[in-house]
Design a protein around this motif. Structure first.
Motif, mmCIF file in Angstrom:
data_model
loop_
_atom_site.group_PDB
_atom_site.id
_atom_site.type_symbol
_atom_site.label_atom_id
_atom_site.label_comp_id
_atom_site.label_asym_id
_atom_site.label_seq_id
_atom_site.Cartn_x
_atom_site.Cartn_y
_atom_site.Cartn_z
ATOM 1 N N PHE A 217 0.815 -1.211 0.000
ATOM 2 C CA PHE A 217 0.000 0.000 0.000
ATOM 3 C C PHE A 217 0.847 1.259 0.000
ATOM 4 O O PHE A 217 0.491 2.246 -0.641
ATOM 5 N N ASP A 218 1.980 1.249 0.715
ATOM 6 C CA ASP A 218 2.849 2.429 0.702
ATOM 7 C C ASP A 218 3.417 2.662 -0.687
ATOM 8 O O ASP A 218 3.446 3.803 -1.182
ATOM 9 N N ALA A 219 3.885 1.585 -1.330
ATOM 10 C CA ALA A 219 4.451 1.724 -2.673
ATOM 11 C C ALA A 219 3.384 2.167 -3.665
ATOM 12 O O ALA A 219 3.614 3.052 -4.502
ATOM 13 N N LEU A 220 2.199 1.568 -3.583
ATOM 14 C CA LEU A 220 1.132 1.924 -4.509
ATOM 15 C C LEU A 220 0.671 3.357 -4.288
ATOM 16 O O LEU A 220 0.445 4.103 -5.252
ATOM 17 N N ARG A 221 0.535 3.767 -3.031
ATOM 18 C CA ARG A 221 0.094 5.130 -2.749
ATOM 19 C C ARG A 221 1.106 6.146 -3.288
ATOM 20 O O ARG A 221 0.734 7.163 -3.870
ATOM 21 N N GLY A 222 2.404 5.846 -3.087
ATOM 22 C CA GLY A 222 3.420 6.746 -3.614
ATOM 23 C C GLY A 222 3.382 6.832 -5.125
ATOM 24 O O GLY A 222 3.508 7.925 -5.697
ATOM 25 N N ARG A 223 3.202 5.700 -5.790
ATOM 26 C CA ARG A 223 3.153 5.700 -7.254
ATOM 27 C C ARG A 223 1.900 6.436 -7.763
ATOM 28 O O ARG A 223 1.970 7.206 -8.730
ATOM 29 N N LEU A 224 0.760 6.201 -7.125
ATOM 30 C CA LEU A 224 -0.477 6.874 -7.544
ATOM 31 C C LEU A 224 -0.379 8.381 -7.348
ATOM 32 O O LEU A 224 -0.913 9.159 -8.156
ATOM 33 N N ALA A 225 0.298 8.807 -6.284
ATOM 34 C CA ALA A 225 0.467 10.240 -6.060
ATOM 35 C C ALA A 225 1.268 10.874 -7.187
ATOM 36 O O ALA A 225 1.007 12.023 -7.579
ATOM 37 N N ARG A 226 2.223 10.127 -7.739
ATOM 38 C CA ARG A 226 3.052 10.672 -8.811
ATOM 39 C C ARG A 226 2.383 10.560 -10.180
ATOM 40 O O ARG A 226 2.668 11.362 -11.069
ATOM 41 N N VAL A 227 1.512 9.589 -10.342
ATOM 42 C CA VAL A 227 0.866 9.403 -11.641
ATOM 43 C C VAL A 227 -0.479 10.140 -11.713
ATOM 44 O O VAL A 227 -0.762 10.857 -12.665
ATOM 45 N N MET A 228 -1.313 9.963 -10.685
ATOM 46 C CA MET A 228 -2.644 10.563 -10.687
ATOM 47 C C MET A 228 -2.688 11.886 -9.946
ATOM 48 O O MET A 228 -3.719 12.576 -9.998
ATOM 49 N N SER A 230 -1.097 14.236 -6.306
ATOM 50 C CA SER A 230 -1.141 14.160 -4.851
ATOM 51 C C SER A 230 -2.552 14.361 -4.320
ATOM 52 O O SER A 230 -2.904 13.851 -3.261
ATOM 53 N N GLU A 231 -3.388 15.109 -5.055
ATOM 54 C CA GLU A 231 -4.765 15.329 -4.599
ATOM 55 C C GLU A 231 -5.539 14.020 -4.556
ATOM 56 O O GLU A 231 -6.343 13.795 -3.644
ATOM 57 N N PHE A 232 -5.303 13.143 -5.525
ATOM 58 C CA PHE A 232 -5.989 11.843 -5.501
ATOM 59 C C PHE A 232 -5.538 11.040 -4.280
ATOM 60 O O PHE A 232 -6.365 10.436 -3.589
ATOM 61 N N ALA A 233 -4.238 11.027 -4.016
ATOM 62 C CA ALA A 233 -3.730 10.265 -2.871
ATOM 63 C C ALA A 233 -4.298 10.801 -1.559
ATOM 64 O O ALA A 233 -4.597 10.036 -0.641
ATOM 65 N N GLU A 234 -4.467 12.120 -1.456
ATOM 66 C CA GLU A 234 -4.980 12.724 -0.228
ATOM 67 C C GLU A 234 -6.470 12.453 -0.038
ATOM 68 O O GLU A 234 -6.956 12.418 1.098
ATOM 69 N N ASN A 235 -7.194 12.283 -1.122
ATOM 70 C CA ASN A 235 -8.651 12.194 -1.046
ATOM 71 C C ASN A 235 -9.180 10.827 -1.458
ATOM 72 O O ASN A 235 -10.315 10.710 -1.916
ATOM 73 N N SER A 236 -8.370 9.800 -1.293
ATOM 74 C CA SER A 236 -8.795 8.449 -1.638
ATOM 75 C C SER A 236 -8.729 7.550 -0.415
ATOM 76 O O SER A 236 -8.035 7.843 0.559
ATOM 77 N N LEU A 237 -9.460 6.460 -0.488
ATOM 78 C CA LEU A 237 -9.575 5.514 0.610
ATOM 79 C C LEU A 237 -8.891 4.205 0.227
ATOM 80 O O LEU A 237 -9.063 3.718 -0.901
ATOM 81 N N ALA A 238 -8.119 3.640 1.141
ATOM 82 C CA ALA A 238 -7.450 2.361 0.886
ATOM 83 C C ALA A 238 -8.483 1.236 0.892
ATOM 84 O O ALA A 238 -9.359 1.184 1.754
ATOM 85 N N ILE A 239 -8.393 0.350 -0.095
ATOM 86 C CA ILE A 239 -9.311 -0.774 -0.223
ATOM 87 C C ILE A 239 -8.513 -2.070 -0.108
ATOM 88 O O ILE A 239 -7.503 -2.251 -0.790
ATOM 89 N N ASP A 240 -8.982 -2.978 0.747
ATOM 90 C CA ASP A 240 -8.347 -4.285 0.881
ATOM 91 C C ASP A 240 -9.411 -5.262 1.376
ATOM 92 O O ASP A 240 -9.815 -5.216 2.535
ATOM 93 N N ALA A 241 -9.890 -6.128 0.488
ATOM 94 C CA ALA A 241 -10.967 -7.056 0.844
ATOM 95 C C ALA A 241 -10.804 -8.334 0.037
ATOM 96 O O ALA A 241 -10.207 -8.343 -1.038
ATOM 97 N N GLU A 242 -11.356 -9.423 0.567
ATOM 98 C CA GLU A 242 -11.285 -10.725 -0.095
ATOM 99 C C GLU A 242 -12.644 -11.394 -0.073
ATOM 100 O O GLU A 242 -13.440 -11.189 0.848
#
Length: 634
Positions: A217-228, A230-242
């Protein structure tokens, strides 16, 4: 119309390899972005940690992909340029796929329509180079290369010039390439990517990301902040479900951080970027209660499962997939996203406050209306900001005295009622302290301090202030209560005196009857009526008089388009939304302090209260530091 003469027997011919490769290229390589996608995916499959991409003229004249992967030997190169030769699978199980590529078509297809040069060096071997020019393969020869692989593609589609006419402008093709690289960068946070535009002898880096560190999640959040952003990273919710062998991870943005198109929706299956009806329909279903139809959520979601549960060999471009059990995947996405949004409570996106601050920030206008050049020297003010104790003492000393309203101007009819003001009256001492209780101020939405324009509540928090749209906020609260009541008591159905019989084709009737149980839970009861017809026996009571045939046709269209239908539920929720709108606090109503505080507390306790039924924010939070910056105090 068939114009072939039935008396003439056509001759069946075996096509040569060059023609076969050109046909395959038409399926695999639609445009330069398709070629880039295939080459970069090969680099990732080779274990590359860094991938460099150079583009000239939108990829029409040059595409070069360099990686630091495992490389190939002199014996591997001729095989890599042969059709259906691959190191990804052995052919025994076409579903057991753990890599991007597996068809063995990309390199020979590209070599058939362009000038392709392949340079590679495996560890412990010499570097070797092999070229293909319009399907004509050269001979392998030594070259200079430290390691990894370099694929150079020049003059794309020169061997099929008709395809060039269908390409767009260089700028549009470059944008498509950039979008492709960004999607792959999101799929592989541990890989670094550099995209360069070398058109006209220039060398301009248009996109660069370094390999991310940390856990998933840390790696993905960092990558998403750079691609999409920083506003997306600040205003998004982590999802993890099975659920039943499927795992959903990633980030989903708050409803108030929505978009006018679906460009910010990124979906991945086993790490592969895809566009799938099941996933898109599930995403729409998860957000349908929070966004209007013209708004789209922003997400980056990853579905991971056993490769045998999904078929990725549906399309040559591998952008489509087919799930063995799409219902499980859909349910996982809808449930997980709604649960995450509910846990977000009253939270709204920070972009709401940013937009408000930008609207409030005054423009500096120079003489004759010209905007002056920015000053390099900081602005100087008369005094620094005093301490908290000094401010409180100053506020107490400067607090205005209360006015006792005159009989001609009752307090409840005054816009200043909550602040104790009136148009006339005598001065009296305040009966209660001005400052709200500390325990209320510490609440997320703070303590109500007043009401302006009979619609906006101003509340003070520990770190700033909150402006609440009282009508939009109460509308959401009423709507959530109505939905809860409906979930507890079910949807009331009204039986039709004479059932509506609707003639359908056999296939349409079967598709509709397959979801009959779901429709029944929403108050719509349908039964088979023989020969493809169906009978509508009950309709949701809340909808009133219903055009059964039109409703059934719309449901079938949605089933065809998305594989499932939420139409009845959407119609019911639309009615509840209108009821909530009419039953909520209206704009123009003056509220007492206790009413305003009760509304704030209920917002804090109610999920989804950060946006109204149409996805607009119900409140704006401004931090004190931002407000001070507006007035030049920072």
């Amino acid at each position: 119309m068939n114009t072939h003469d039935p008396n003439m027997r056509p001759t069946i011919r075996q096509l040569d390899d060059a023609s076969i490769n050109r046909i395959a290229a038409g399926e695999v390589v639609e445009r330069p972005a398709s070629a880039v996608k295939e080459l970069v995916e090969n680099a990732i499959d080779a274990g590359a940690r860094r991938v460099g991409i150079e583009i000239a003229d939108g990829g029409k004249t040059l595409i070069r992909v360099t990686d630091d992967g495992c490389g190939m030997t002199a014996d591997d190169l001729p095989l890599a340029l042969s059709r259906h030769a691959t190191s990804k699978i052995d052919g025994s199980d076409l579903l057991d796929i753990h890599s991007f590529g597996f068809r063995g078509e990309a390199l020979p297809s590209l070599g058939a329509v362009a000038r392709l040069t392949l340079q590679s060096r495996a560890k412990g071997h010499e570097a070797v180079e092999l070229s293909v020019d319009g399907g004509h393969r050269g001979i392998a020869k030594p070259c200079a290369l430290n390691g990894g692989t370099v694929v150079t593609l020049r003059d794309l589609f020169f061997a099929t010039p008709a395809r060039l006419k269908f390409l767009r402008t260089d700028r549009a093709e470059m944008q498509a390439i950039s979008d492709t690289i960004k999607r792959l960068a999101m799929a592989e946070p541990s890989v670094g990517f550099t995209l360069r535009d070398v058109s006209g002898g220039n060398d301009r880096v248009t996109f660069r990301v370094e390999p991310e560190q940390g856990d998933l999640f840390d790696a993905l959040r960092g990558r998403l902040a750079r691609v999409m952003g920083s506003e997306f990273a600040e205003n998004s919710l982590a999802i993890d479900a099975e659920r039943e062998g499927f795992r959903l991870t990633g980030y989903a943005a708050l409803p108030t951080y929505s978009r006018g198109t679906s460009v910010a929706q990124h979906l991945f299956v086993n790490g592969r970027p895809v566009r799938d009806k099941t996933l898109i329909g599930a995403l729409r279903g998860a957000y349908q209660d929070f966004l209007s139809r013209d708004r789209h959520p922003a997400v980056a979601l990853f579905v991971d499962c056993d490769p045998h549960k999904v078929d990725v060999n549906v399309h040559p471009a591998k952008s489509e997939v087919r799930f063995r059990d799409p219902g499980v995947v859909r349910g996982l996405i809808v449930t997980s996203l709604r649960h995450a949004l509910a846990n977000a409570g009253h939270r709204a996106s920070t972009t709401v406050a940013d937009a408000t601050l930008n609207a409030l920030r005054p423009e500096q206008v120079g003489p004759l209306g010209h905007t002056p050049q920015p000053l390099h020297q900081p602005r100087v003010y008369q005094m620094d900001r005093p301490s908290l104790g000094a401010r409180q003492a100053s506020y107490a000393a400067q607090a205005p005295a209360y006015f006792q309203p005159a009989p001609a101007y009752p307090a409840q009819h005054s816009g200043f009622a909550e602040l104790g003001g009136s148009y006339s009256g005598r001065v009296v001492e305040p009966e209660a302290p001005q400052e709200p209780r500390e325990d209320i101020i510490r609440k997320p939405l703070g303590a109500a301090r007043g009401q302006v324009h009979e619609n906006y509540i101003i509340a003070q928090t520990e770190t700033g202030m909150v402006i609440v749209d009282q009508h939009a906020a109460h509308e959401r609260l009423v709507y959530e209560k109505l939905k809860k009541q409906m979930a507890e008591n079910g949807v009331a159905a009204q039986a039709l005196l004479i059932p509506d019989v609707i003639d359908l084709s056999h296939d349409e009737a079967q598709r509709l009857l397959a979801v009959a149980d779901d429709l029944s839970r929403m108050g719509l009861t349908v039964e088979a009526f023989g020969n493809g017809a169906i009978a509508v026996r009950e309709t949701p009571a809340i909808l009133g008089e219903v055009d059964s045939q039109g409703l059934i046709r719309d449901i079938l269209d949605e089933l065809d388009d998305l594989g499932e239908s939420q139409l009845v539920q959407e119609k019911i929720e639309a009615i509840l939304s209108r009821v909530a709108c009419h039953g909520s606090i209206r704009s123009g109503r003056i509220m007492r302090a206790e009413e305003m505080n009760a509304l704030l507390r209920e917002m804090e306790a109610t999920p989804h209260s950060g946006q109204c039924n149409h996805g607009r924010p119900t409140y704006v939070e401004l931090r004190l530091t931002d407000i001070e910056r507006l007035f030049g105090r920072s």
